[in-house]
Design an enzyme around this catalytic site. Structure first.
Site, PDB file in Angstrom:
ATOM      1  CB  CYS A   1       5.543   7.043   7.751  1.00  9.13           C
ATOM      2  SG  CYS A   1       3.951   6.484   8.310  1.00  9.13           S
TER       3      CYS A   1
ATOM      4  CG  HIS B   1       4.735   7.400   2.933  1.00  8.85           C
ATOM      5  ND1 HIS B   1       5.635   6.467   3.464  1.00  8.85           N
ATOM      6  CD2 HIS B   1       3.970   7.193   3.720  1.00  8.85           C
ATOM      7  CE1 HIS B   1       5.301   5.521   4.530  1.00  8.85           C
ATOM      8  NE2 HIS B   1       4.073   6.252   4.619  1.00  8.85           N
TER       9      HIS B   1
ATOM     10  CD  GLU C   1       8.180   7.015   0.331  1.00  7.80           C
ATOM     11  OE1 GLU C   1       8.053   6.079   1.248  1.00  7.80           O
ATOM     12  OE2 GLU C   1       8.330   8.255   1.068  1.00  7.80           O
TER      13      GLU C   1
END
Length: 627
Positions: free
Chosen positions: A399, A526, A528
């Site tokens: 990001c 993102h 994750e």
């Protein structure tokens, strides 16, 4: 439908989220479909405008909901996909009731906490519990976590709602687990049960009697303490479960299983679990927990962030790194670096901190630059990206990390010294990063580009695409207001920065890679958020493998780990090679040029920091959604 309510006592942050996730893990391992609900008693509609220092990271779901990080625990433990209504807040409930009142649904009656608010809570829970979270099958068990502690004023409407709810769904369909702290004062050296007794007394005074008491403690507590809690809290000794601090959260479901939780829930909720298959339950978790204990070789990753004082600010990032490290058979050594400390201003005001943070960065095997908001620490992130690029150190940007990498590249390679983002400098002549149409000035809640979006891979070679398994597209979760200015993309590509992933309209840049670098990858999304313990996120796995010089071998093997990579019992030859690589890295770190490159001494090109628009930036995960 069966319901398990998890409440907390004595202190907040006692571990209710992991306990609730573990209940779900145990039941799912027995073949049941499980869903989860998190209740946050604050008045905010959602977690989107929180500072990371308030509640940790903001977790983003597929549908774009910005929610509490505990929902991330549920998704990772249970490998399910939750929705925005799985997170209930006081703000959502009151908004719903007030809107109904405005439309005349209460027929002129006086709208009160009881029954209108409490009825709305019960109806919400019943409705969401029926929503599929994995495939199309309806869940059989719903685990509900009530945030905060029993006795909090803001949580009382929810406690009253569940007092009524236990009779609404009948006793055989409702189980209450109360998580409490058993402190161990150093002055006495023995565990104290009075806080738990008081907490349970408060709970029972509200009309709820716990079926299970989960005692959290620093060290294991003995049978005598369990019996004392049993006597004073109106439960049997087998209903007191002791969960002490463990080396890994993956041990928690196993410890709960050893304490007979599956047998108790099977009998209490009439789940009809086939206990003959009990030995097969949790085998994957046993293997995972065993690996966390047996891994010996370490990999050091530096996280250059803005909110490093509070570890939960990067909860999903940390979990994704752990998942990837375990998959590569490495023990993760995590080093948090405050990006402000890497800036030139810090070198002038606090030189010791400046050099200490740079030393930690230089000694790491790989670098991760996570997301964030605001101008504070941005120049430090840019310097970290420059150092990684110039010193061939593996880097993953997420990001804001991607935006920092693009700005640094434009300054160094394109000669645009004033390149910046309009988030920091709205009047910059070279706006490499600009705001998006979805961003509505003045209204910050829920106005970003949120949720799962499709990323299309460009034609041509790409490390990231290979890590994902060579799909044409991949779906990942987003949370951002700003993006790379497409006007500068051709010039950046001419100098070696490759934009290997875009949105479906090819106007938004999603993934960058750097030609001639072992691993310089950044994503606007993102990754994750979709990482799972047994399915690590591809970009994170790439970072870990590149950091231990195994990425090339991994890709050559068709993105499969070799038996040697999965084993710590490596040959003497491999050990010597690893030792030589480590020595070479050390020598390279000590090699300080007499003339700094681009005005950077050991990696920095400073700038003053300004105000910080505090807001959390979340995390993402892996291969879900490939096409």
């Amino acid at each position: 439908m069966k319901y398990i309510l998890v409440t907390g006592g004595v202190i907040s942050g006692v571990g209710k989220g992991v306990i609730a996730s573990s209940f779900g893990t145990l039941l799912k391992s027995c073949g049941l479909d499980v869903t989860s609900i998190k209740i946050d008693p604050y008045i905010n509609i959602d977690a989107g405008t929180f500072s990371p220092y308030e509640h940790g990271e903001v977790y983003v779901l597929d549908d774009g909901a910005e929610v509490d990080l505990d929902l991330g625990n549920y998704e990772r433990f249970l490998d399910i996909t939750l929705h925005r209504d799985n997170n209930i807040t006081t703000g959502k409930i009151y908004k719903l009731v007030i809107e109904k009142e405005r439309t005349g649904e209460y027929l002129g009656k006086t709208v009160q906490v009881v029954p209108h608010i409490t009825d709305a809570i019960q109806e919400w829970v019943e409705r969401v519990a029926q929503t599929p979270v994995q495939g199309s099958s309806k869940p059989q068990v719903c685990v509900v976590e009530l945030g905060g502690t029993i006795g909090d004023i803001e949580g009382m409407p929810f406690v009253e709602a569940f007092r009524q709810f236990q009779f609404r769904v009948k006793r055989e369909n409702f189980c209450l687990a109360h998580v409490s702290l058993v402190p161990l004062p150093k002055a006495t050296g023995e565990p104290k049960t009075k806080p738990t007794q008081s907490s349970v007394r408060e709970l029972r005074g509200c009309g709820l009697s716990p079926d299970l008491i989960v005692c959290r403690s620093e060290k294991p507590i003995g049978l005598e303490v369990k019996e004392k809690i049993s006597n004073f809290c109106h439960v049997g000794p087998d209903q007191v479960i002791c969960i002490h601090d463990l080396s890994s959260i993956y041990h928690v479901p196993l410890l709960m299983e050893q304490n007979g939780v599956i047998e108790y829930l099977n009998e209490r909720l009439q789940l009809n679990i086939d206990m003959s298959k009990r030995t097969k339950c949790l085998q994957q978790w046993r293997d995972l927990a065993r690996r966390t204990e047996t891994v010996r070789r370490e990999v050091c990753i530096a996280v250059v962030g803005k909110y490093t004082k509070f570890a939960d600010s990067y909860a999903s990032v940390v979990k994704a790194l752990q998942h990837a490290a375990l998959a590569a058979n490495r023990k993760l050594e995590l080093v948090f670096i405050e990006s402000c400390q890497l800036e030139e201003e810090t070198q002038l005001t606090e030189p010791s901190k400046y050099h200490k943070e740079w030393q930690k960065l230089c000694e790491s095997d790989g670098i991760l630059v996570p997301g964030g908001f605001g101008s504070r620490g941005m120049e430090g992130k840019i310097r970290a990206c420059q150092w990684a690029r110039e010193n061939q150190r593996p880097l993953l940007g997420i990001c804001l990390g991607l935006q920092a990498a693009v700005i640094e590249f434009a300054r160094s390679k394109l000669g645009l010294k004033d390149a910046n983002t309009t988030e920091i400098d709205p009047n910059t002549a070279n706006a490499l990063v600009i705001d998006m149409p979805e961003h509505h000035t003045g209204q910050l809640g829920g106005t970003m580009r949120l949720g799962k979006r499709t990323t299309v891979f460009a034609e041509g070679p790409s490390i990231t695409r290979k890590l994902y398994g060579n799909p044409k597209t991949v779906e990942e979760r987003h949370r951002h207001r700003y993006e790379v200015n497409p006007k500068y993309v051709p010039r950046l590509e001419e100098h070696g920065m490759r934009f290997v992933g875009t949105d479906e309209d090819k106007t938004r840049m999603e993934i960058i890679e750097l030609s001639g670098h072992p691993y310089f990858v950044a994503t606007q999304y993102h990754p994750e958020y979709l990482s799972r313990p047994l399915k690590p996120s591809p970009p994170f796995l790439g970072l870990i493998l590149a950091s231990v010089d195994r990425l090339t071998q991994y890709i050559q093997r068709g993105c499969r780990l070799s038996p040697r990579q999965l084993s710590d019992a490596s040959s003497d030859e491999e050990d010597s090679v690893v030792g030589l690589v480590g020595a070479t890295k050390s020598l390279r770190i000590l090699k300080i040029p007499s003339t700094p490159k681009n005005g950077i001494s050991n990696g920095c090109n400073g700038s003053s920091s300004t105000s910080d628009g505090e807001g959390a930036c979340g995390g993402v995960d892996i291969t879900n959604g490939h096409k």
